[in-house]
Each structure stands twice: as C-alpha cells, then as structure tokens.
Write a protein that holds these residues in place. Structure first.
Motif, mmCIF file in Angstrom:
data_model
loop_
_atom_site.group_PDB
_atom_site.id
_atom_site.type_symbol
_atom_site.label_atom_id
_atom_site.label_comp_id
_atom_site.label_asym_id
_atom_site.label_seq_id
_atom_site.Cartn_x
_atom_site.Cartn_y
_atom_site.Cartn_z
ATOM 1 N N GLY A 204 0.818 -1.211 0.000
ATOM 2 C CA GLY A 204 0.000 0.000 0.000
ATOM 3 C C GLY A 204 0.849 1.257 0.000
ATOM 4 N N GLY A 205 1.967 1.233 0.737
ATOM 5 C CA GLY A 205 2.851 2.391 0.770
ATOM 6 C C GLY A 205 3.489 2.666 -0.582
ATOM 7 N N ILE A 206 3.829 1.594 -1.302
ATOM 8 C CA ILE A 206 4.399 1.769 -2.642
ATOM 9 C C ILE A 206 3.377 2.416 -3.575
ATOM 10 C CG2 ILE A 206 5.256 0.542 -4.676
ATOM 11 C CD1 ILE A 206 6.521 -1.489 -2.788
ATOM 12 N N MET A 207 2.133 1.943 -3.520
ATOM 13 C CA MET A 207 1.079 2.517 -4.354
ATOM 14 C C MET A 207 0.866 3.990 -4.007
ATOM 15 S SD MET A 207 -1.570 -0.722 -4.200
ATOM 16 C CE MET A 207 -2.845 0.066 -5.163
ATOM 17 N N ARG A 208 0.910 4.300 -2.721
ATOM 18 C CA ARG A 208 0.755 5.701 -2.295
ATOM 19 C C ARG A 208 1.896 6.564 -2.818
ATOM 20 N NH1 ARG A 208 2.467 5.738 3.260
ATOM 21 N NH2 ARG A 208 4.474 5.824 2.185
ATOM 22 N N ASN A 209 3.116 6.059 -2.721
ATOM 23 C CA ASN A 209 4.274 6.836 -3.181
ATOM 24 C C ASN A 209 4.185 7.133 -4.676
ATOM 25 O OD1 ASN A 209 5.193 6.736 -0.592
ATOM 26 N ND2 ASN A 209 6.910 5.364 -0.990
ATOM 27 N N ILE A 210 3.703 6.149 -5.438
ATOM 28 C CA ILE A 210 3.528 6.379 -6.872
ATOM 29 C C ILE A 210 2.505 7.485 -7.106
ATOM 30 C CG2 ILE A 210 2.691 5.347 -9.020
ATOM 31 C CD1 ILE A 210 3.834 2.680 -8.046
ATOM 32 N N LEU A 211 1.416 7.458 -6.350
ATOM 33 C CA LEU A 211 0.373 8.481 -6.478
ATOM 34 C C LEU A 211 0.912 9.871 -6.158
ATOM 35 C CD1 LEU A 211 -2.706 9.380 -6.609
ATOM 36 C CD2 LEU A 211 -2.700 9.024 -4.136
ATOM 37 N N LEU A 212 1.703 9.974 -5.096
ATOM 38 C CA LEU A 212 2.181 11.276 -4.633
ATOM 39 C C LEU A 212 3.453 11.736 -5.347
ATOM 40 C CD1 LEU A 212 1.595 10.929 -0.774
ATOM 41 C CD2 LEU A 212 0.074 11.899 -2.499
ATOM 42 N N GLY A 213 3.953 10.931 -6.271
ATOM 43 C CA GLY A 213 5.128 11.321 -7.020
ATOM 44 C C GLY A 213 6.424 11.189 -6.244
ATOM 45 N N ILE A 214 6.431 10.304 -5.242
ATOM 46 C CA ILE A 214 7.644 10.074 -4.448
ATOM 47 C C ILE A 214 8.493 9.026 -5.159
ATOM 48 C CG2 ILE A 214 8.530 9.288 -2.219
ATOM 49 C CD1 ILE A 214 5.818 10.202 -1.031
ATOM 50 N N PRO A 215 9.786 9.259 -5.333
ATOM 51 C CA PRO A 215 10.637 8.272 -6.013
ATOM 52 C C PRO A 215 10.557 6.903 -5.344
ATOM 53 C CG PRO A 215 11.819 10.336 -5.695
ATOM 54 C CD PRO A 215 10.542 10.461 -4.930
ATOM 55 N N LEU A 216 10.497 5.851 -6.154
ATOM 56 C CA LEU A 216 10.395 4.502 -5.613
ATOM 57 C C LEU A 216 11.619 4.123 -4.795
ATOM 58 C CD1 LEU A 216 8.779 2.524 -8.572
ATOM 59 C CD2 LEU A 216 7.703 3.320 -6.469
ATOM 60 N N THR A 217 12.737 4.813 -5.035
ATOM 61 C CA THR A 217 13.934 4.513 -4.249
ATOM 62 C C THR A 217 13.732 4.812 -2.766
ATOM 63 O OG1 THR A 217 14.762 6.719 -4.831
ATOM 64 C CG2 THR A 217 15.527 4.870 -6.173
ATOM 65 N N ALA A 218 12.751 5.678 -2.443
ATOM 66 C CA ALA A 218 12.473 5.984 -1.041
ATOM 67 C C ALA A 218 11.991 4.757 -0.285
ATOM 68 C CB ALA A 218 11.423 7.096 -0.947
ATOM 69 N N PHE A 219 11.452 3.788 -1.034
ATOM 70 C CA PHE A 219 10.957 2.557 -0.417
ATOM 71 C C PHE A 219 12.067 1.822 0.324
ATOM 72 C CE2 PHE A 219 10.541 -2.093 -1.046
ATOM 73 C CZ PHE A 219 9.463 -2.331 -0.205
ATOM 74 N N TRP A 220 13.290 1.921 -0.176
ATOM 75 C CA TRP A 220 14.393 1.155 0.410
ATOM 76 C C TRP A 220 14.993 1.841 1.630
ATOM 77 C CZ3 TRP A 220 13.975 -3.460 -1.298
ATOM 78 C CH2 TRP A 220 13.526 -3.687 -2.609
ATOM 79 N N ASN A 221 14.565 3.046 1.932
ATOM 80 C CA ASN A 221 15.094 3.754 3.101
ATOM 81 C C ASN A 221 14.280 3.434 4.355
ATOM 82 O OD1 ASN A 221 16.981 5.033 1.398
ATOM 83 N ND2 ASN A 221 15.526 6.683 0.936
ATOM 84 N N GLN A 222 13.924 2.164 4.519
ATOM 85 C CA GLN A 222 13.098 1.745 5.649
ATOM 86 C C GLN A 222 13.707 0.510 6.310
ATOM 87 O OE1 GLN A 222 8.641 2.360 4.814
ATOM 88 N NE2 GLN A 222 9.390 1.740 2.823
ATOM 89 N N GLY A 223 15.023 0.555 6.504
ATOM 90 C CA GLY A 223 15.712 -0.615 7.036
ATOM 91 C C GLY A 223 15.153 -1.114 8.351
ATOM 92 N N THR A 224 14.799 -0.185 9.255
ATOM 93 C CA THR A 224 14.268 -0.588 10.557
ATOM 94 C C THR A 224 12.935 -1.306 10.412
ATOM 95 O OG1 THR A 224 15.339 1.307 11.623
ATOM 96 C CG2 THR A 224 13.553 0.235 12.823
ATOM 97 N N LEU A 225 12.059 -0.776 9.542
ATOM 98 C CA LEU A 225 10.757 -1.415 9.330
ATOM 99 C C LEU A 225 10.922 -2.789 8.687
ATOM 100 C CD1 LEU A 225 8.360 1.438 8.155
ATOM 101 C CD2 LEU A 225 8.346 0.192 10.311
ATOM 102 N N PHE A 226 11.849 -2.918 7.743
ATOM 103 C CA PHE A 226 12.099 -4.224 7.137
ATOM 104 C C PHE A 226 12.510 -5.240 8.206
ATOM 105 C CE2 PHE A 226 13.327 -2.040 2.919
ATOM 106 C CZ PHE A 226 12.003 -2.031 2.525
ATOM 107 N N THR A 227 13.374 -4.806 9.113
ATOM 108 C CA THR A 227 13.823 -5.699 10.182
ATOM 109 C C THR A 227 12.670 -6.097 11.093
ATOM 110 O OG1 THR A 227 16.012 -4.646 10.168
ATOM 111 C CG2 THR A 227 15.428 -5.934 12.109
ATOM 112 N N ILE A 228 11.851 -5.114 11.472
ATOM 113 C CA ILE A 228 10.686 -5.406 12.322
ATOM 114 C C ILE A 228 9.745 -6.372 11.625
ATOM 115 C CG2 ILE A 228 8.604 -4.386 13.331
ATOM 116 C CD1 ILE A 228 10.259 -1.853 13.858
ATOM 117 N N ALA A 229 9.507 -6.142 10.332
ATOM 118 C CA ALA A 229 8.603 -7.013 9.573
ATOM 119 C C ALA A 229 9.155 -8.431 9.500
ATOM 120 C CB ALA A 229 8.397 -6.452 8.173
ATOM 121 N N LEU A 230 10.440 -8.570 9.221
ATOM 122 C CA LEU A 230 11.034 -9.897 9.091
ATOM 123 C C LEU A 230 10.995 -10.644 10.418
ATOM 124 C CD1 LEU A 230 12.452 -11.888 7.238
ATOM 125 C CD2 LEU A 230 14.633 -10.819 7.859
#
Length: 210
Positions: free
Chosen positions: A43-69
């Motif tokens: 959902g966050g990726i879809m939102r970023n596309i809508l708002l014109g946020i570069p998809l590379t921003a998706f990878w700046n979430q290391g802490t969330l990735f760790t929590i999710a894993l």
C-alpha cells in the motif's frame, strides 16, 4: 512520534496478516516472507507512486524491514495452537493495520501539502493496497471488493486528517481507536455496502405435487 508509531503498528499488523494467510494457503517460508512483505509495504508503494515520491524511497526503511522480518519469523515458528487464535483475532489485526496505515498515509499527504482529495486517496491506498495485493497473491477475492464496509473507514481517516479534525497526538490516537472500533462494529453487525448482481436468477423446477 505519532508518524513512526502508526508506521510500526501498521507494518506489524499487516505483516502478521499476510504471513498467516500464506500459511493457511500452505506456502513455504519464502512465500510467507513475500506475502507478508507485500501486505505490509504494498500500500505504501502505491501511495508513493500516487504522490510522485521516487520509488527509491521505499528502500530507506531498514528498521521497518527488520521489524517485519522478525514478526514473520516469530509467527512462522509459533506452535499451531497459538496460530489458531487468528480465527478469533484476525479481523482485529486487520482493523489495526487498516486504521494505522490509513492515518499514516493521510499524514504523508498533508505534510507534503497535497489537497484533501489526494489526502483521502493516499489514506485509502495505504490502508487497503497491501491487503488487495495479499489477497490476489493468495488467490482469494480481495476483501475490499466484497460488500463489507472496509475502504470507507480508510476514507473517513483521510477526511479527518485532511480537514484537520485530528491534528494533535491525542486526536490522532483517538481517531486510530475510532476507526478500529468502526471497522469491528461493521464486521460484527454485518454492515454492507449496496451490491447488484448481474447473474441470472436460477429457475426452480416446477413442482407438480399437490
């Protein structure tokens, strides 16, 4: 702090939802990880596309990735008797994820000074986008496309944030609780949106018994 808190709560709630549905479909651990990550971040990726946020921003979430894993691995190794609680609490976790992500998406849009319409759409996409991807990957009919009231509550969160009805931390927490409560009440009361079917009505065979 409220931004980060909603982000973490939504991530954990949705990643658990995706992981358990993957196990219900008997996916292997790779499938569990993929489905959990898609639910939490789709959902966050879809939102970023809508708002014109570069998809590379998706990878700046290391802490969330760790929590999710970590959350997925805990769920994956839990004894079966504990996973059975999902049948009782699954809808609640889904409501938590919906509320947290809808508010987080709306906050994202308002901080970028987007208008109310974009704030509502951002809230909806963030709140329900991951769930749609989860259900599609699991081969299920997306929950949001059924007659249950689901996306409406994400829209309500977007309106409240966009109209500045919820702007302080306390108001955000109140809105978070209200959206969860509305979602759970709509589930248990069986509230549904209007639906029209184009399938032909089955004709019963003529019964000539007297």
């Amino acid at each position: 702090m409220s931004w980060e808190w909603f982000n973490i709560v939504g991530t954990v709630a949705f990643v658990i939802s995706g992981a358990i549905i993957a196990m219900e479909e008997e996916y292997d651990i790779l499938g569990v990880i993929v489905l959990g990550m898609a639910t939490a971040f789709g959902g966050g990726i879809m939102r970023n596309i809508l708002l014109g946020i570069p998809l590379t921003a998706f990878w700046n979430q290391g802490t969330l990735f760790t929590i999710a894993l970590i959350s997925m691995l805990i769920v994956f190794v839990l004894p079966h008797k504990y996973l059975g609680l999902w049948n009782r609490w699954g809808m609640f976790f889904d409501a938590v994820g919906l509320s947290a992500f809808a508010i987080q998406g709306a906050l994202y849009a308002t901080q970028m000074n987007y208008p109310l319409s974009a704030t509502i759409v951002a809230a909806v996409l963030t709140g329900i986008g991951g769930g749609i991807i989860r259900d599609v990957l699991a081969g299920r009919k997306p929950l949001v496309f059924q007659e249950e009231i689901y996306a409406v509550w994400a829209m309500a969160a977007g309106v409240a944030v966009g109209m500045k009805w919820a702007s302080t931390v306390g108001e955000m927490y109140t809105l978070f609780s209200v959206i969860i409560a509305c979602r759970m009440v709509s589930v248990y009361q069986g509230w549904k949106l209007p639906r029209r079917s184009l399938r032909p009505v089955p004709v019963r065979p003529f019964d000539n018994r007297m």
